[in-house]
Design a protein around this motif. Structure first.
Motif, PDB file in Angstrom:
ATOM      1  N   HIS A  97       0.832  -1.203   0.000  1.00 20.33           N
ATOM      2  CA  HIS A  97       0.000   0.000   0.000  1.00 20.33           C
ATOM      3  C   HIS A  97       0.870   1.258   0.000  1.00 20.33           C
ATOM      4  O   HIS A  97       0.613   2.195  -0.767  1.00 20.33           O
TER       5      HIS A  97
ATOM      6  N   PHE B 223     -11.030  -3.844  -0.132  1.00 15.05           N
ATOM      7  CA  PHE B 223      -9.918  -3.506   0.755  1.00 15.05           C
ATOM      8  C   PHE B 223      -8.618  -3.312  -0.020  1.00 15.05           C
ATOM      9  O   PHE B 223      -7.527  -3.542   0.499  1.00 15.05           O
ATOM     10  N   GLN B 224      -8.753  -2.923  -1.293  1.00 11.92           N
ATOM     11  CA  GLN B 224      -7.615  -2.578  -2.137  1.00 11.92           C
ATOM     12  C   GLN B 224      -7.628  -1.077  -2.379  1.00 11.92           C
ATOM     13  O   GLN B 224      -8.669  -0.421  -2.294  1.00 11.92           O
ATOM     14  N   LEU B 225      -6.460  -0.527  -2.686  1.00 10.80           N
ATOM     15  CA  LEU B 225      -6.384   0.903  -2.948  1.00 10.80           C
ATOM     16  C   LEU B 225      -7.037   1.228  -4.292  1.00 10.80           C
ATOM     17  O   LEU B 225      -6.830   0.530  -5.289  1.00 10.80           O
TER      18      LEU B 225
ATOM     19  N   LEU C  25      -9.003   3.373   0.480  1.00 10.19           N
ATOM     20  CA  LEU C  25      -9.186   1.920   0.607  1.00 10.19           C
ATOM     21  C   LEU C  25     -10.626   1.572   0.252  1.00 10.19           C
ATOM     22  O   LEU C  25     -11.565   2.060   0.879  1.00 10.19           O
TER      23      LEU C  25
END
Length: 222
Positions: A6, A121-123, A116
């Protein structure tokens, strides 16, 4: 994706921030059309056309002036984590980062900083276009969502490497597992040879030498 990844993605984002925002604005301007607000088939067509050239585009949907989603979200053919995506119709997105950015911006197109995704839950980053009618009255918002990891890969020109990276990880995992098995077998053979050294019918020097070789190979593999 772990915290280290991240942080690395955010670092790359800031490196390419100016180019990213310029690209997002041009993409939004190219598809901005009042008809997209209420026609899902047009949204499907728009995202399919975009994905042919921009593989990092993931979602498109429209919101009314209060930030409530008008229709189900349209996903790109290669959207990540498809099963986690919600249809979205009727959801209040008024407090999402892209809506906050849109309301704080004086431009018709606004681009968020990385955030997020609540679904994966990924950028991700989003761009928002204010849609107006022929008289200039605000009718709502058109939103495009992008996968940040794919976007950075696209800008760096290493899309192919990003696509096959999971395959390499799997292959290395299998090779690593096999090496551990081999090392355990060698150590077992070394232990067995050690026990046989005490058999006085065999040459102790040769036995000791074979033990050293087997143990060394086993530790090297491990």
């Amino acid at each position: 994706m772990n915290v280290h990844n991240h942080l690395r993605l955010i670092e790359h984002y800031h490196q390419y921030e100016k180019a990213i925002k310029s690209l997002m604005e041009s993409m939004m301007t190219s598809i901005a059309d009042f008809k997209l607000m209420h026609n899902r088939d047009d949204q499907v067509d728009a995202i399919q056309r975009l994905c042919k050239h921009y593989p990092f585009v993931e979602l498109i949907y429209s919101l009314d002036c209060n930030g409530v989603q008008l229709m189900d979200t349209v996903c790109s053919p290669d959207v990540s984590y498809r099963k986690r995506r919600e249809p979205g119709k009727g959801q209040d997105r008024n407090h999402r980062p892209y809506m906050v950015a849109a309301r704080q911006s004086e431009n018709k197109v606004s681009v968020t900083d990385p955030y997020l995704s609540s679904a994966t839950f990924q950028l991700a980053i989003s761009s928002v276009q204010v849609i107006t009618d022929d008289k200039g009255g605000e009718q709502g918002y058109l939103v495009l969502n992008y996968n940040l990891q794919r976007l950075i890969s696209y800008l760096k020109g290493d899309q192919a490497r990003a696509r096959i990276h999971p395959i390499f990880q799997a292959v290395y995992g299998v090779i690593g597992g096999l090496l551990i098995v081999v090392s355990m077998l060698l150590l077992y053979a070394g232990a067995e040879s050690f026990i046989q050294v005490f058999d006085f019918k065999k040459d102790i020097t040769t036995g000791a030498f074979s033990i050293v070789i087997l143990v060394t190979l086993g530790l090297a593999d491990f």
